[in-house]
Design a protein around this motif. Structure first.
Motif, PDB file in Angstrom:
ATOM      1  N   ALA A  23       0.820  -1.221   0.000  1.00 20.77           N
ATOM      2  CA  ALA A  23       0.000   0.000   0.000  1.00 20.77           C
ATOM      3  C   ALA A  23       0.847   1.261   0.000  1.00 20.77           C
ATOM      4  N   SER A  24       1.978   1.230   0.697  1.00 18.83           N
ATOM      5  CA  SER A  24       2.813   2.436   0.780  1.00 18.83           C
ATOM      6  C   SER A  24       3.883   2.483  -0.307  1.00 18.83           C
ATOM      7  N   ASN A  25       3.909   1.465  -1.164  1.00 18.68           N
ATOM      8  CA  ASN A  25       4.949   1.402  -2.204  1.00 18.68           C
ATOM      9  C   ASN A  25       4.361   1.333  -3.605  1.00 18.68           C
ATOM     10  N   LEU A  26       3.152   1.855  -3.784  1.00 22.01           N
ATOM     11  CA  LEU A  26       2.481   1.719  -5.085  1.00 22.01           C
ATOM     12  C   LEU A  26       3.258   2.384  -6.212  1.00 22.01           C
ATOM     13  N   LEU A  27       3.786   3.595  -5.946  1.00 26.24           N
ATOM     14  CA  LEU A  27       4.526   4.305  -6.992  1.00 26.24           C
ATOM     15  C   LEU A  27       5.817   3.569  -7.349  1.00 26.24           C
ATOM     16  N   SER A  28       6.503   3.085  -6.321  1.00 29.02           N
ATOM     17  CA  SER A  28       7.745   2.336  -6.562  1.00 29.02           C
ATOM     18  C   SER A  28       7.467   1.049  -7.327  1.00 29.02           C
ATOM     19  N   LEU A  29       6.359   0.409  -7.026  1.00 28.50           N
ATOM     20  CA  LEU A  29       5.981  -0.810  -7.743  1.00 28.50           C
ATOM     21  C   LEU A  29       5.667  -0.509  -9.207  1.00 28.50           C
ATOM     22  N   GLU A  30       5.098   0.678  -9.451  1.00 31.34           N
ATOM     23  CA  GLU A  30       4.845   1.094 -10.832  1.00 31.34           C
ATOM     24  C   GLU A  30       6.167   1.280 -11.582  1.00 31.34           C
ATOM     25  N   TYR A  31       7.146   1.882 -10.890  1.00 26.85           N
ATOM     26  CA  TYR A  31       8.489   2.027 -11.477  1.00 26.85           C
ATOM     27  C   TYR A  31       9.047   0.654 -11.857  1.00 26.85           C
ATOM     28  N   ILE A  32       8.969  -0.267 -10.907  1.00 21.08           N
ATOM     29  CA  ILE A  32       9.523  -1.608 -11.110  1.00 21.08           C
ATOM     30  C   ILE A  32       8.836  -2.302 -12.283  1.00 21.08           C
ATOM     31  N   PHE A  33       7.514  -2.144 -12.349  1.00 22.29           N
ATOM     32  CA  PHE A  33       6.751  -2.765 -13.438  1.00 22.29           C
ATOM     33  C   PHE A  33       7.218  -2.258 -14.801  1.00 22.29           C
ATOM     34  N   ARG A  34       7.418  -0.941 -14.914  1.00 24.08           N
ATOM     35  CA  ARG A  34       7.827  -0.359 -16.204  1.00 24.08           C
ATOM     36  C   ARG A  34       9.231  -0.812 -16.586  1.00 24.08           C
ATOM     37  N   PHE A  35      10.132  -0.920 -15.605  1.00 23.45           N
ATOM     38  CA  PHE A  35      11.477  -1.381 -15.912  1.00 23.45           C
ATOM     39  C   PHE A  35      11.487  -2.880 -16.227  1.00 23.45           C
ATOM     40  N   ASN A  36      10.575  -3.613 -15.617  1.00 21.53           N
ATOM     41  CA  ASN A  36      10.447  -5.026 -15.954  1.00 21.53           C
ATOM     42  C   ASN A  36      10.019  -5.183 -17.411  1.00 21.53           C
ATOM     43  N   GLU A  37       9.088  -4.344 -17.844  1.00 21.88           N
ATOM     44  CA  GLU A  37       8.659  -4.349 -19.247  1.00 21.88           C
ATOM     45  C   GLU A  37       9.840  -4.022 -20.167  1.00 21.88           C
ATOM     46  N   LEU A  38      10.629  -3.035 -19.763  1.00 23.99           N
ATOM     47  CA  LEU A  38      11.759  -2.611 -20.574  1.00 23.99           C
ATOM     48  C   LEU A  38      12.775  -3.746 -20.740  1.00 23.99           C
ATOM     49  N   PHE A  39      13.098  -4.432 -19.658  1.00 27.26           N
ATOM     50  CA  PHE A  39      14.080  -5.522 -19.747  1.00 27.26           C
ATOM     51  C   PHE A  39      13.489  -6.749 -20.446  1.00 27.26           C
ATOM     52  N   ASN A  40      12.187  -6.935 -20.349  1.00 27.95           N
ATOM     53  CA  ASN A  40      11.546  -7.997 -21.127  1.00 27.95           C
ATOM     54  C   ASN A  40      11.676  -7.720 -22.628  1.00 27.95           C
ATOM     55  N   GLU A  41      11.528  -6.444 -22.988  1.00 25.86           N
ATOM     56  CA  GLU A  41      11.678  -6.054 -24.391  1.00 25.86           C
ATOM     57  C   GLU A  41      13.118  -6.259 -24.860  1.00 25.86           C
ATOM     58  N   LEU A  42      14.073  -5.923 -24.007  1.00 18.73           N
ATOM     59  CA  LEU A  42      15.485  -6.155 -24.334  1.00 18.73           C
ATOM     60  C   LEU A  42      15.752  -7.649 -24.526  1.00 18.73           C
ATOM     61  N   ASN A  43      15.162  -8.457 -23.659  1.00 15.84           N
ATOM     62  CA  ASN A  43      15.305  -9.914 -23.781  1.00 15.84           C
ATOM     63  C   ASN A  43      14.736 -10.406 -25.106  1.00 15.84           C
ATOM     64  N   ARG A  44      13.568  -9.875 -25.471  1.00 16.44           N
ATOM     65  CA  ARG A  44      12.925 -10.278 -26.732  1.00 16.44           C
ATOM     66  C   ARG A  44      13.781  -9.891 -27.936  1.00 16.44           C
ATOM     67  N   LEU A  45      14.256  -8.640 -27.938  1.00 14.87           N
ATOM     68  CA  LEU A  45      15.080  -8.172 -29.059  1.00 14.87           C
ATOM     69  C   LEU A  45      16.359  -8.988 -29.175  1.00 14.87           C
ATOM     70  N   ASN A  46      16.938  -9.310 -28.022  1.00 15.96           N
ATOM     71  CA  ASN A  46      18.193 -10.060 -28.036  1.00 15.96           C
ATOM     72  C   ASN A  46      17.987 -11.488 -28.541  1.00 15.96           C
ATOM     73  N   SER A  47      16.906 -12.123 -28.101  1.00 14.51           N
ATOM     74  CA  SER A  47      16.672 -13.517 -28.499  1.00 14.51           C
ATOM     75  C   SER A  47      16.158 -13.616 -29.934  1.00 14.51           C
ATOM     76  N   GLU A  48      15.472 -12.568 -30.417  1.00 14.89           N
ATOM     77  CA  GLU A  48      14.889 -12.626 -31.760  1.00 14.89           C
ATOM     78  C   GLU A  48      15.890 -12.248 -32.849  1.00 14.89           C
ATOM     79  N   TYR A  49      16.775 -11.284 -32.546  1.00 12.13           N
ATOM     80  CA  TYR A  49      17.654 -10.752 -33.596  1.00 12.13           C
ATOM     81  C   TYR A  49      19.133 -11.135 -33.439  1.00 12.13           C
ATOM     82  N   HIS A  50      19.594 -11.387 -32.236  1.00 14.98           N
ATOM     83  CA  HIS A  50      20.984 -11.822 -31.983  1.00 14.98           C
ATOM     84  C   HIS A  50      22.027 -10.809 -32.463  1.00 14.98           C
TER      85      HIS A  50
END
Length: 919
Positions: free
Chosen positions: A448-475
């Protein structure tokens, strides 16, 4: 107030248009939201909502292509480039991405403006062939490769676009070109569908073709928003594009041009404010909003337009707390989120493979707000423990194993942060993803007291997931440096979207978000040359003259776009506040925009122009004063009973406040890591080495043989004391190695001086080394005992004369141990502190009956060894020819005793506060 959107809807209704069956096409999604909001004001009954699209959405529908982010386009383009380029000429992905970005922009422009691709690429190739060294008979390999690159541009384009079309994806320009290709089919499939285009200004060739074709087939209407003042003035850039459309479109030869309005000429309150610096602008915007609110003006119809979107955070911090309803149309840049600094630090740490990490990088990471809680385990703050150990042991470089030894129970976190990435992109991404999960698990404990920080974490998780996808798809990502580049590219394009009611309260937006929208009160910031308008920039491979030849936009057209947006905001507004930066900030600021000058020269509106400076009160320097309370006096009595040292007394002479901090509050200097050996460490090493050498000689006369034996031990003793004082700091290279050699040289030179003295026939007997003294002195005015304590570096007897010697590794001159007037001894720290110290040592040794007067006292300066023993001297009169008394007699001690007791009385006097001295 009647807005442009409302006027369009009213006109359509008056012409009996069924609004439910109309497809509205606007410049932006934002404008579509406001259009939907205006519909109930026009339509009185319940109806189905019309289709509302932005121009990008409509064009995508026509093209049947899906847009892809710029970062993914670079990967796709590299695939095409690699297939058409010989392996020996192939750029690395990192190098490729630097020039490919510019080339993609050019592809985009060529397609949006429907330029024949083969013609322009062949033209560019021919220009490069002429411009460079092709006239030379023998072309170098470099020239051949350079020209070959330009000759391949068309092939690159063709192969790349075919690759995208096969995947049903595209960049904006390709989507526009395909939309034009599919337009005829779309018209045939939708023969009765009505389209309304509104609020457009600058159109590319694709947009012009689409709109004109729909108009000619009676499938569309278009509403412009241009004022008569701009349209009638052929030199006014606000109507640059509209005049061309009106003059050249066939549709307007037989159909009315809607609309030319006359809102701009109506009375307006325009205020122009020059404010120093960007932060000054943000603060002044807050002040204006506060004033508007106090004047009972509703902020419901007010907008803050940020010419420079980097002002978003300062402006948000400056908005008055009393403003409850606020809508922000631009996202918060992900690169400005605290979590971004953590991953930037990790990339910085691991980009260059190494087994040892620089201590500042380590401290930076373990001190981060998202990492420190992870290192708090079983009520032990391992982050503090790590920092303390690094400082205490002088760790300049540490490896992961050493960090694990210090923070044993936090080993898992240490592994995540400091395990080597080993140039493996997969390892790097895996560690970052695990770290994100670890932070999330901690934040979930108090969700409850960390909602904004959790939003930050979620967005960075998306970003690193995208990096993982680009790396595995294109090499294409082969190393950490390239990964870092792709990460920064993704980060720069990502925003954290604000959530709120988009149609309520104060609106904060960028210039492009304001298209088609109207507000009664507007505040525009950063109206400076280089910002509004953006000025000349040519980030393109296509030369200026080629752009002109092919009707591609140049800085002239871009300036006209900014001009239209700026003046359109002013058309219907009543209260206008224009703010510009009066100071030069890096490359922008300082010069007000030409738009302001144009407003002044037009003479249509009166401008209230002011230069605003922040209120800077004159703050008189006030010296710090600490009152001597009863509690403080008790502390002073305790200090006096424990004993004043000569250094603490000279510290008081220098500045009473420093004495208060050190002796009363017990505040010590913070021990930072010494990357380079500090002067006090060097002094301690030299002192301790000499103590090792001379202490066993107490009571003995020095001989040549003894001194020569001591010289053979210099290396071993100096090394020992450096390791003892400098802990695990490295003294094997760089400046530290030089300082280590200096320490050895100091000791060697000192022993050589001693040897010379003995060889010259002098006798030296060591009486005491590092002699501790603590004596009580009687001061009748004080009703408590007072002690003086200190450690004398050396006491010896030279040719029958007792000498009290203080070592100094700094440079001391003879005049620094001489005095003229006794009362000056406790007044001037710079001139007399060294005299005060050596007299204090003599005074203590006399009272403890360890010496008999007369004696000599002085300093041996290691940076001034040639001067030998610098004796304390009392001068009879000023000048270099004055007689000097170097013997310390009873009279000398009596005079010094008076000054010493007066100083202690001053320190202990409850009526004399500690007053800071001006240094």
């Amino acid at each position: 107030m009647a807005t442009f959107i409302f006027d369009v809807l009213k006109d359509l209704q008056n012409n009996n248009t069924n609004l439910s069956q109309v497809t509205f096409i606007l410049p932006s999604k934002r404008a579509g939201l406001f259009l939907k909001h205006e519909l109930p004001k026009v339509i009185q009954q319940t109806v189905f909502s019309p289709q509302i699209n932005s121009i990008e959405e409509f064009v995508q529908e026509l093209s049947q292509l899906k847009p892809v982010p710029n970062t993914e386009l670079i990967f796709e383009f590299y695939d095409a480039y690699a297939q058409l380029t010989k392996k020996e000429n192939l750029d690395s992905f990192e190098s490729f991405s630097k020039w490919a970005q510019i080339l993609l922009q050019d592809f985009n422009e060529i397609d949006r403006y429907l330029i024949p691709q083969e013609n322009i690429f062949n033209y560019l190739s021919a220009i490069q062939d002429l411009n460079h060294w092709s006239l030379e008979e023998q072309k170098t390999d470099f020239v051949k490769n350079y020209l070959a690159f330009w000759n391949k541009l068309y092939n690159y384009y063709t192969h790349f676009t075919e690759q995208l079309l096969n995947k049903k994806i595209g960049y904006q320009g390709l989507i526009y070109r395909e939309a034009v290709e599919n337009l005829e089919s779309y018209i045939q499939s939708n023969p009765k569908k009505q389209h309304v285009f509104l609020g457009f200004n600058a159109l590319n060739t694709s947009e012009e073709t689409i709109i004109q074709e729909l108009l000619q087939n009676n499938l569309a209407k278009i509403y412009w928003d241009i004022d008569k003042v701009f349209l009638d003035n052929e030199k006014h850039d606000a109507a640059w594009f509209t005049r061309q459309h009106k003059a050249h479109w066939k549709y307007f030869k037989n159909n009315p041009f809607k609309w030319i309005t006359s809102h701009y000429s109506k009375e307006k309150n325009i205020s122009v404010f020059g404010v120093p610096k960007n932060i000054g602008q943000a603060k002044y915007i807050g002040s204006l909003l506060n004033t508007l609110q106090k004047d009972n003006q509703s902020l419901q119809n007010t907008a803050v337009i940020l010419g420079d979107e980097d002002l978003l955070v300062p402006v948000l911090n400056s908005i008055p707390l009393s403003i409850n309803a606020l809508n922000i149309t631009m996202g918060f840049p992900l690169k400005s989120i605290p979590l971004a600094s953590l991953f930037e630090a990790l990339f910085h740490l691991h980009k260059t493979p190494s087994n040892a990490f620089y201590y500042k990088d380590v401290i930076n990471i373990i001190s981060h707000q998202f990492i420190r809680p992870l290192l708090y385990i079983e009520n032990i703050d391992y982050a503090s423990k790590l920092i303390e150990t690094i400082n205490n042991n002088n760790h300049v470089y540490l490896n992961k194993d050493r960090l694990r030894d210090i923070a044993d129970k936090a080993g898992d976190v240490i592994d995540l942060l400091f395990s080597s990435w080993e140039t493996s992109v997969k390892t790097a991404l895996g560690n970052c993803s695990k770290l994100i999960l670890a932070i999330k698990n901690y934040l979930d404990i108090e969700k409850a007291s960390n909602l904004l920080s959790l939003e930050y974490i979620f967005r960075f998780n998306e970003l690193f997931n995208e990096l993982n996808r680009l790396n595995s798809e294109y090499h294409h990502i082969k190393d950490i440096s390239t990964l870092h580049g792709v990460y920064k590219e993704l980060l720069s394009t990502e925003n954290l979207d604000f959530q709120g009611e988009p149609l309520e309260g104060l609106q904060v937006m960028g210039m492009l978000e304001s298209r088609v929208l109207d507000f009664e009160t507007i505040i525009i910031s950063s109206v400076n040359e280089g910002v509004l308008p953006a000025g000349k920039s040519n980030n393109s491979f296509i030369p200026f003259d080629v752009k002109i030849e092919n009707n591609l936009p140049t800085y002239k057209e871009k300036d006209a776009v900014y001009t239209y947006h700026f003046y359109r905001l002013l058309q219907r507004a009543k209260n206008i506040f224009i703010i510009y930066n009066t100071e030069a900030d890096v490359l922008t600021g300082g010069e007000k925009s030409r738009f302001i000058t144009q407003l002044e020269l037009e003479g249509i509106h009166h401008l209230n122009h002011q230069i605003i400076a922040p209120q800077a009160p004159i703050i008189e320097p006030i010296l710090n004063v600490v009152k001597k309370t009863e509690a403080l006096q008790k502390q002073l009595i305790k200090v006096a009973q424990e004993g004043f040292s000569p250094s603490s007394l000279t510290n008081y002479i220098r500045n009473p406040i420093d004495f208060y901090y050190q002796k009363i509050l017990k505040i010590k200097d913070h021990d930072d890591v010494e990357e380079t050996v500090a002067a006090n460490t060097l002094g301690t090493v030299v002192h301790n080495t000499l103590e090792d050498f001379y202490k066993p000689l107490t009571g003995q006369f020095l001989t040549v043989e003894i001194l020569n034996n001591l010289k053979s031990n210099i290396e071993e003793r100096v090394t020992f004391h450096f390791k003892n004082e400098y802990k695990e700091g490295d003294i094997t290279k760089g400046k530290n190695l030089i300082i280590f050699e200096i320490a050895k040289r100091y000791v060697s030179n000192f022993l050589n001086l001693e040897l010379k003295t003995i060889r010259d026939g002098n006798e030296i007997k060591i009486i005491a080394i590092e002699a501790d003294n603590a004596i009580s002195i009687h001061i009748p005015e004080l009703d408590f005992p007072v002690k003086i304590k200190g450690k004398v570096d050396r006491v010896d007897e030279c040719n029958g004369m007792i000498r009290i010697i203080d070592y100094k590794t700094g440079n001391v001159q003879q005049n620094q141990v001489e005095i003229l007037n006794w009362e000056d001894l406790t007044k001037d720290y710079k001139k007399y502190s060294k005299s005060f110290q050596i007299l204090s040592y003599a005074y203590m040794m006399q009272l403890s009956k360890e010496i008999k007067l007369p004696v000599e006292a002085g300093i041996i300066s290691f940076k001034n060894l040639g001067a030998g023993f610098l004796k304390f001297a009392k001068k009879d009169k000023p000048g270099s020819y004055a007689k000097k008394h170097t013997l310390i007699t009873q009279e000398t001690m009596d005079m010094f005793s008076v000054e010493l007791k007066n100083l202690i009385l001053e320190i202990c006097n409850p009526k004399e506060d500690f007053i800071e001295k001006e240094l």
